[in-house]
Design a protein around this motif. Structure first.
Motif, PDB file in Angstrom:
ATOM      1  N   ILE A  74       0.943  -1.081   0.077  1.00 35.92           N
ATOM      2  CA  ILE A  74       0.063   0.032   0.017  1.00 35.92           C
ATOM      3  C   ILE A  74       0.821   1.108  -0.111  1.00 35.92           C
ATOM      4  CG2 ILE A  74      -1.808  -1.000   1.255  1.00 35.92           C
ATOM      5  CD1 ILE A  74      -0.118   1.122   3.180  1.00 35.92           C
ATOM      6  N   GLY A  76       1.670   5.346  -1.778  1.00 33.73           N
ATOM      7  CA  GLY A  76       1.881   5.847  -3.287  1.00 33.73           C
ATOM      8  C   GLY A  76       3.142   6.873  -3.061  1.00 33.73           C
ATOM      9  N   GLU A  93      -0.393   4.586   4.984  1.00 32.13           N
ATOM     10  CA  GLU A  93       0.554   3.646   6.002  1.00 32.13           C
ATOM     11  C   GLU A  93      -0.329   3.440   7.436  1.00 32.13           C
ATOM     12  OE1 GLU A  93       1.775   6.027   3.799  1.00 32.13           O
ATOM     13  OE2 GLU A  93       2.822   4.768   2.647  1.00 32.13           O
ATOM     14  N   GLY A 285       7.561  -2.446  -1.326  1.00 29.14           N
ATOM     15  CA  GLY A 285       6.520  -1.545  -1.457  1.00 29.14           C
ATOM     16  C   GLY A 285       5.644  -1.610  -2.522  1.00 29.14           C
ATOM     17  N   ALA A 287       5.950   0.162  -5.239  1.00 31.70           N
ATOM     18  CA  ALA A 287       6.613   0.745  -6.358  1.00 31.70           C
ATOM     19  C   ALA A 287       5.886   1.698  -7.333  1.00 31.70           C
ATOM     20  CB  ALA A 287       6.972  -0.589  -7.137  1.00 31.70           C
ATOM     21  N   ASN A 297       7.603  -7.692 -10.800  1.00 33.67           N
ATOM     22  CA  ASN A 297       7.878  -9.139 -10.567  1.00 33.67           C
ATOM     23  C   ASN A 297       6.881  -9.450  -9.302  1.00 33.67           C
ATOM     24  OD1 ASN A 297       8.995 -11.389  -9.894  1.00 33.67           O
ATOM     25  ND2 ASN A 297      11.056 -10.687  -9.273  1.00 33.67           N
TER      26      ASN A 297
HETATM   27  P1  NAD Z   1       9.319  -0.010  -3.154  1.00 40.60           P
HETATM   28  O1  NAD Z   1       9.614  -1.033  -2.357  1.00 40.60           O
HETATM   29  O2  NAD Z   1       7.943   0.418  -3.505  1.00 40.60           O
HETATM   30  O3  NAD Z   1      10.273   0.545  -4.458  1.00 40.60           O
HETATM   31  C1  NAD Z   1      11.569   0.565  -4.369  1.00 40.60           C
HETATM   32  C2  NAD Z   1      12.358   0.185  -5.593  1.00 40.60           C
HETATM   33  O4  NAD Z   1      12.114  -1.417  -5.819  1.00 40.60           O
HETATM   34  C3  NAD Z   1      11.638   0.805  -6.828  1.00 40.60           C
HETATM   35  O5  NAD Z   1      12.479   1.050  -7.857  1.00 40.60           O
HETATM   36  C4  NAD Z   1      10.527  -0.099  -7.543  1.00 40.60           C
HETATM   37  O6  NAD Z   1      10.325  -0.185  -8.892  1.00 40.60           O
HETATM   38  C5  NAD Z   1      11.384  -1.563  -7.125  1.00 40.60           C
HETATM   39  N1  NAD Z   1      10.173  -2.673  -6.976  1.00 40.60           N
HETATM   40  C6  NAD Z   1       9.686  -2.831  -5.524  1.00 40.60           C
HETATM   41  N2  NAD Z   1       8.755  -3.867  -5.746  1.00 40.60           N
HETATM   42  C7  NAD Z   1       9.260  -4.288  -6.892  1.00 40.60           C
HETATM   43  C8  NAD Z   1       8.661  -5.562  -7.540  1.00 40.60           C
HETATM   44  N3  NAD Z   1       7.767  -6.540  -7.126  1.00 40.60           N
HETATM   45  N4  NAD Z   1       9.067  -5.756  -8.951  1.00 40.60           N
HETATM   46  C9  NAD Z   1       9.972  -4.708  -9.408  1.00 40.60           C
HETATM   47  N5  NAD Z   1      10.443  -4.070  -8.959  1.00 40.60           N
HETATM   48  C10 NAD Z   1      10.149  -3.543  -7.739  1.00 40.60           C
HETATM   49  O7  NAD Z   1       9.746   1.132  -1.844  1.00 40.60           O
HETATM   50  P2  NAD Z   1       9.573   2.874  -2.028  1.00 40.60           P
HETATM   51  O8  NAD Z   1       9.782   3.313  -3.494  1.00 40.60           O
HETATM   52  O9  NAD Z   1      10.338   3.454  -0.718  1.00 40.60           O
HETATM   53  O10 NAD Z   1       8.154   3.076  -1.477  1.00 40.60           O
HETATM   54  C11 NAD Z   1       6.992   3.108  -2.346  1.00 40.60           C
HETATM   55  C12 NAD Z   1       5.462   3.163  -1.682  1.00 40.60           C
HETATM   56  O11 NAD Z   1       5.503   1.912  -1.116  1.00 40.60           O
HETATM   57  C13 NAD Z   1       5.840   4.240  -0.297  1.00 40.60           C
HETATM   58  O12 NAD Z   1       4.450   4.827  -0.303  1.00 40.60           O
HETATM   59  C14 NAD Z   1       5.872   3.255   0.721  1.00 40.60           C
HETATM   60  O13 NAD Z   1       5.235   3.949   1.890  1.00 40.60           O
HETATM   61  C15 NAD Z   1       5.105   2.181   0.380  1.00 40.60           C
HETATM   62  N6  NAD Z   1       5.537   0.874   1.144  1.00 40.60           N
HETATM   63  C16 NAD Z   1       4.666  -0.081   1.324  1.00 40.60           C
HETATM   64  C17 NAD Z   1       4.926  -1.119   1.978  1.00 40.60           C
HETATM   65  C18 NAD Z   1       3.573  -2.178   2.561  1.00 40.60           C
HETATM   66  O14 NAD Z   1       2.849  -2.036   1.992  1.00 40.60           O
HETATM   67  N7  NAD Z   1       4.190  -3.123   3.483  1.00 40.60           N
HETATM   68  C19 NAD Z   1       6.372  -1.450   2.277  1.00 40.60           C
HETATM   69  C20 NAD Z   1       7.222  -0.484   2.068  1.00 40.60           C
HETATM   70  C21 NAD Z   1       7.026   0.507   1.380  1.00 40.60           C
END
Ligand code: NAD
Length: 360
Positions: A74, A76, A93, A285, A287, A297
């Motif tokens: 969850i 953005g 969050e 997160g 992404a 992925n």
């Molecule tokens: P993120 O993990 O979303 O992304 C970090 C990097 O990893 C980005 O470049 C993204 O494209 C890549 N990435 C992440 N998951 C991927 C996947 N399945 N396949 C390919 N690439 C992937 O972290 P962030 O950018 O710091 O956070 C984005 C949002 O996600 C924020 O709103 C944050 O609060 C939220 N978040 C949610 C959770 C959760 O729901 N448990 C955990 C962490 C972050």
């Protein structure tokens, strides 16, 4: 078996990756003759858009009525999303923090697996990682420094801050039991990580873990100081099976362990309570940078679904079928963009889900 699963697709790539995990679960159900009954729930930004809040009481009740919850991620982009104009308690969050609390999730499990096929993504030397590794970090989630009393006061003209690290026997015993139960399903080794040479809380941790170990004669228990564990994770990660540790040590060590495996898109996780119930989600997160492009992925979410089958439904064979299918698809050379390397075949989110489902 009838599996009652709450599904929170969430925001960003959440709906894309959870859809693929459901596709794989449906294939498992077909092959092994189970029925998945999904209840779709809204949380985070998706819930704000519909209900004005990140988590409603009704959603909490529906989640509690399920046997397990499968979740995407969850949130953005904090710079551009209107959700972040809201006060902190109303942002996406806040839903996540509340649901973890409402469901009494005290044990967080993060597997750190290095697949032979992806060893190029591992920053460690090849002689250390030859043959891959497969460990489970088990972190206590509700006690320790993050939840102890804290204060910042001025003492004799100097600002002074206090954080207290508290654990009671019951809290240690319940996570230790979970750790040993999980070791019984794996290589039957528990490494309990503490700082017993300094901290009273760690000495109590060690005493209670030793008591619990007596109930599991088949499991080998070793104790390791946290500073040594941080070194051993990069020196010889193959030695570990289950790492059992308190909240802050687990927070740090699980990130270190995940870093040595390579891509965030491969990392599953589970949070469990005292019953068989669990919340299963990828470690990454939402992404927002790649959301809607069909390139995320889905493997972390698919492997989280495998954990759900193993830990909430005791369907070990079915969980293994998913894990084997993931390995087979990697072996066949298919990769999403984040784990792509030369000579491999790049596929999108849906195709990766299809391939894994076909291999069940
Ligand atoms: P993120 O993990 O979303 O992304 C970090 C990097 O990893 C980005 O470049 C993204 O494209 C890549 N990435 C992440 N998951 C991927 C996947 N399945 N396949 C390919 N690439 C992937 O972290 P962030 O950018 O710091 O956070 C984005 C949002 O996600 C924020 O709103 C944050 O609060 C939220 N978040 C949610 C959770 C959760 O729901 N448990 C955990 C962490 C972050």
């Amino acid at each position: 078996m009838n599996l009652k699963i709450g599904v929170i697709k969430g925001d960003g790539i959440g709906p894309e990756i959870v859809t693929e995990a459901m596709k794989v679960l449906d294939k498992v159900s077909e092959v092994y003759e189970h029925t998945c009954n999904y209840t779709q729930l809204l949380m985070g930004g998706a819930s704000i858009d519909v209900y004005g809040v990140p988590l409603t009481d009704e959603t909490v009740a529906e989640a509690k009525a399920s046997d397990a919850v499968l979740m995407g991620s969850i949130g953005g982009d904090a710079k551009t999303s209107p959700w972040y104009q809201l006060e902190p308690s109303k942002r996406p969050e806040a839903g996540l923090l509340r649901i973890r609390k409402e469901l009494n999730l005290f044990a967080n499990l993060r597997p750190a697996i290095l697949y032979d096929e992806l060893k190029g993504a591992c920053p460690l030397k090849e002689e250390i990682t030859a043959g891959g590794f497969d460990m489970m970090i088990m972190r206590e989630l509700t006690g320790g420094l993050y939840f102890g009393e804290r204060k910042t006061v001025e003492e004799n003209g100097v600002m002074t801050a206090y954080d207290s690290l508290t654990y009671n026997e019951a809290e240690i015993r319940r996570i230790a039991k979970r750790g040993f139960d999980i070791a019984m399903k794996r290589k039957k080794k528990v490494t309990s990580v503490d700082k017993a040479n300094v901290l009273d809380s760690s000495r109590l941790w060690r005493k209670v873990v030793e008591e619990v170990a007596k109930e599991y004669p088949e499991v080998t228990l070793e104790h390791m100081l946290v500073d040594n564990c941080a070194m051993q994770l990069v020196k010889d990660p193959k030695q570990f099976d289950v790492i059992l540790t308190e909240n802050m040590f687990g927070d740090i060590l699980s990130d270190e362990a995940s870093m040595v495996t390579g891509s965030i898109g491969m990392l599953a996780s589970a949070s469990l309570n005292e019953t068989k119930f669990g919340l299963y989600e990828p470690s990454g997160g939402s992404a927002p940078d790649i959301a809607g492009k069909g390139i995320a992925n889905p493997i972390a979410t698919i492997l989280s679904a495998a954990m759900m089958l193993r830990f909430s439904f005791d369907l070990d064979k079915e969980a293994k079928a998913i894990e084997n299918a993931v390995e087979k698809v990697l072996k066949d050379g298919y990769r999403t963009m984040d784990i792509m390397s030369q000579g491999k075949t790049q596929v999108g989110t849906t195709k990766m889900g299809d391939l894994i489902a076909e291999n069940i």
